[in-house]
Scaffold this active site. Structure first.
Site, PDB file in Angstrom:
ATOM      1  CG  ASN B  78      51.008  33.237  75.063  1.00  0.00           C
ATOM      2  OD1 ASN B  78      51.099  32.602  76.414  1.00  0.00           O
ATOM      3  ND2 ASN B  78      51.704  32.802  73.401  1.00  0.00           N
ATOM      4  CB  ILE B  85      44.771  38.153  74.661  1.00  0.00           C
ATOM      5  CG1 ILE B  85      45.224  39.067  75.940  1.00  0.00           C
ATOM      6  CG2 ILE B  85      44.881  37.047  74.907  1.00  0.00           C
ATOM      7  CD1 ILE B  85      43.554  38.943  76.374  1.00  0.00           C
ATOM      8  CB  CYS B  86      48.876  35.902  71.302  1.00  0.00           C
ATOM      9  SG  CYS B  86      49.372  34.535  70.326  1.00  0.00           S
ATOM     10  CG  LEU B  87      43.248  32.483  73.171  1.00  0.00           C
ATOM     11  CD1 LEU B  87      44.138  31.940  73.438  1.00  0.00           C
ATOM     12  CD2 LEU B  87      42.281  33.382  74.458  1.00  0.00           C
TER      13      LEU B  87
END
Lengths: 607, 157
Positions: B78, B85-87
């Site tokens: 991620n 950041i994939c959040l």
């Protein structure tokens, strides 16, 4: 995804699209170029040779003119906004000076600095109705053991020059600012906290005689105030709120004064201050509570929370930050782009604490009333104004059930921004317009890509038939037969990127047909070019509803045409290098360039 | 442009944050820009590593999320090679009730629980799905190679 994002961007901003491709679009704006032979010659010269060069002077000037017009419009708009902002600022100052609701204010206190897009009138009304907490001044610090004087001094320090009491006294009470709330000995209290009601009011009575007269006048009309001033009669307070009654909106009334049970309202309010969990400032314990999870939130933060801007439904991640092509919606096709406009949504804001949708708050006001009230509320306060000292600590009774968002006492974020639906509709309309332009671009790109290797002319479906028609009379090509429009020997036959096309006429024919079919027209091969052209123009009219779209498309189309010209020239030069140049090539180049120009005229005039 | 009180208070509170394995200090004189250190969570392939990040609070923070990026190279499905950041809470699930501290704790949790089904770094996610053990070994390797050691951090302090 990168690819489609880039494309989206290129038509998401029509202004840039036209301006950005300046050289080509500007030069290619044919409907502003005089159609005389010589100028047309010059013009096409510009297209053929002027790859990346300045466009021809005439078109450039017009382009410039348009640009200036736009700039002027924007400047006028900015000026209007600036004046509105000044007006708003004046109103804010007046409100800070003259208005209050239970010791809070009716205008924001500067916690957030961005533009305010909520409806001020609605918020003001809700606050006067005690349905939304007023904008209390937030304190950076707060200690439970602060004395009344320290509390008042802290509020005054936060207010700074906005302190309405100080303003009334024309800044004569300088000593109050010296107080540090944390350093309190009885002695210092006495010396440096002149706000402590009695000494202050004593020393300033003469200064404020006019305002007190004013407020006496107000209070004589006001049973509540009269009662209050009676109860406080042995301590001659200055009623420091003095709003000329004529300024009040109908239905509004003022309960003057800053005293509750003989204590300063700020001392009462801030005694048990709470920290707003979003801005981290301390507020009186009369804050809004979320309808869903009963969390405190100050009004300053509440008015910031709103629907997200209209967007496509539920992408788990934003395309702009995604480097993952697989996550992109399957390559945005022409139809996909068109359909998106209707899909745009905007969900109601959700609760920042529990994520419940349809965010809304309720408000339980303090047990006393001060400042602006509705006339109908006016009779209730006297009883509570002199209410028991324990009252400030009671509002913290927790609610144990959650209220539906349409409960009458709930104020939702949509309520203070009633224009959200209008914004959504606007965004949809805009998306639809973009989609129309995008469709045209995709059509053009599709045709160019599918035929680039076999055909010399990037006809853009939309205008192919008109081009064909004009081609008939174009002396350069010498084509005269409508049924075989591309038989002209002058059409470059070797414009392809790689190999010369053995049967250019046929491919051209196919291309035109393909273009019309793409527009949903089944053009019989036998029909005349004239009727085909009419049909095509009708379609064009039906699809392209306003001139702006036409111009954007035209710019796009022309830059495509120009690109094709460039390729052609490259190929030609290549051929010349090979020593096989012929006179036919030259004529062909000229012919198609002229076509680009004249077809542009057609489009321009039909708009 | 005055700095919102909230940012000052958050900075203050972060300074007193001692034992959660997250650290944020103001970078230079820009009070909206932070140098961040996150310790790899125990039991994850990132254990023992100290990862550096940068964090920026945009103008309308806390109404819009902070921008956070890994500076230390990290092998995670991620997190892409630019450190992005994939959040969800850094994007559409942001809430103004969240803080720098909670964001950093969430990122730390993401290190402990990679989600290859919602990938940002495709190749890594692919590996993670095909051969999780091998992928974790690579992550451990990268941690050793690129991240600071926790012991180094302690010496600094």
């Amino acid at each position: 995804m990168g690819n489609s994002v880039g494309r989206e961007r290129s038509y998401s901003n029509p202004g840039n699209g036209v301006g950005g491709s300046g050289g080509s679009a500007g030069a290619g704006r044919p409907f502003v170029v005089p159609a005389s032979g010589s100028s047309r010659h010059r013009h096409h010269h510009g297209i053929v040779i002027g790859d990346g060069e300045r466009p021809s002077g005439n078109a450039f000037t017009r382009h410039e003119q348009r640009y200036r017009d736009r700039e002027a419009r924007e400047a006028a708009k900015a000026e209007k906004e600036r004046l509105a902002a000044i007006e708003r600022e004046k109103e804010r100052e007046r409100s800070m000076r003259e208005e209050n609701v239970d010791g809070g204010f009716l205008v924001t206190q500067g916690v957030y600095t961005g533009a305010e897009d909520f409806k001020h009138k609605i918020v003001r009304q809700l606050m006067i109705e005690r349905r939304l907490a007023p904008f209390f001044k937030g304190l950076s610090d707060h200690e439970d053991d602060w004395t009344d004087e320290e509390l008042i001094a802290a509020v005054k320090a936060e207010l700074g020059e906005n302190d309405p009491e100080e303003n009334e006294k024309k800044g004569k009470g300088k000593e109050s600012t010296a107080t540090s709330p944390s350093s309190s000995t009885p002695n210092i209290d006495h010396l440096t906290v002149p706000i402590a009601s009695r000494s202050r009011s004593h020393s300033y009575t003469s200064d404020t005689s006019s305002t007190s007269a004013n407020s006496h006048r107000a209070s004589s009309n006001n049973p509540a105030a009269r009662l209050r001033s009676k109860t406080l009669s042995n301590s001659p307070k200055v009623s420091s709120i003095a709003i000329p009654t004529q300024q009040l909106a109908p239905g509004e009334a003022v309960i003057p004064g800053r005293q509750v049970d003989g204590r300063h309202v700020w001392a009462v309010l801030y005694k048990d201050a709470l920290e707003c969990p979003i801005c981290f400032l301390y507020y009186p314990p009369y804050l809004n509570k979320t309808r869903c999870c009963d969390q405190e939130i100050c009004s300053e933060c509440f008015v910031q929370i709103k629907r997200a801007d209209p967007h496509l439904p539920d992408h788990h991640q934003e395309p702009s930050t995604s480097s993952n092509p697989a996550s992109a919606p399957a390559a945005q096709s022409t139809t996909g782009t068109t359909g998106n406009a209707e899909l745009l949504t905007s969900e109601p804001a959700s609760c920042p604490f529990c994520k419940e949708t349809d965010f809304g708050v309720t408000y339980t006001p303090p047990p006393f009333r001060l400042g602006l009230v509705l006339q109908s509320q006016q009779n209730s306060p006297p009883a509570t104004t002199s209410s028991s000292p324990a009252s400030p600590s009671t509002p913290n009774v927790r609610r144990h059930h959650h209220l539906p968002h349409n409960a009458p006492q709930v104020v939702t974020t949509d309520q203070i921004r009633p224009d959200w639906s209008q914004k959504l509709a606007h965004a949809r309309a805009q998306a639809a317009r973009r989609a129309a332009a995008a469709t045209a671009l995709h059509t053009a790109a599709f045709l160019m890509n599918s035929t680039a290797s076999s055909s010399s002319n990037p006809l853009t479906g939309l205008t192919s038939s008109s081009r064909r028609m004009l081609r008939r009379v174009d002396p350069a090509t010498g084509a005269s037969s409508p049924s075989a429009p591309n038989s002209g020997s002058g059409t470059p036959q070797n414009g392809g990127r790689s190999s010369p096309n053995p049967r250019p006429g046929q491919s051209q024919e196919l291309l035109s047909t393909a273009g019309l079919q793409l527009l949903g027209i089944n053009q019989p091969r036998s029909s005349s070019a004239g009727s085909g052209s009419n049909q095509a123009q009708q379609v064009v009219r039906a699809r392209m509803e306003d001139l702006e779209e036409m111009m954007i498309m035209e710019a796009i189309r022309l830059s495509l045409a120009e690109e094709e010209e460039r390729k052609k020239r490259e190929a030609k030069e290549q051929q010349k290098k090979d020593g096989s140049g012929s006179s036919g090539d030259g004529a062909g180049g000229e012919g198609s360039a002229a076509n680009a120009t004249s077809s542009g005229e057609t489009v321009g005039s039909s708009g | 442009m005055s700095l919102p009180k909230r940012i000052l208070k958050e900075t203050e509170r972060l300074r007193n944050e001692k034992d959660t394995g997250i650290k944020a200090t103001i970078h230079g004189d820009n009070l909206r820009y932070f140098d961040v250190e996150i310790n790899g969570p125990e039991g994850s392939p990132y254990e023992g590593g100290v990862f550096e990040l940068e964090l920026f609070l945009p103008e309308d923070y806390p109404m819009s999320p902070p921008k956070v990026r890994f500076l230390t190279k990290i092998y995670h499905p991620n997190i892409d090679r630019l450190g992005r950041i994939c959040l969800d809470i850094l994007k559409n699930n942001w809430s103004p009730a969240l803080q720098i501290r909670t964001v950093l704790l969430s990122i730390q949790a993401l290190l402990g629980a990679p989600n290859p089904d919602d990938p940002l770094a495709n190749d890594v996610a692919q590996k993670w799905k095909e051969d999780e053990n091998a992928a974790k070994a690579t992550a451990r390797q990268w941690t050793k190679e690129y991240a600071k050691k926790v012991s180094d951090q302690k010496e600094e302090a």
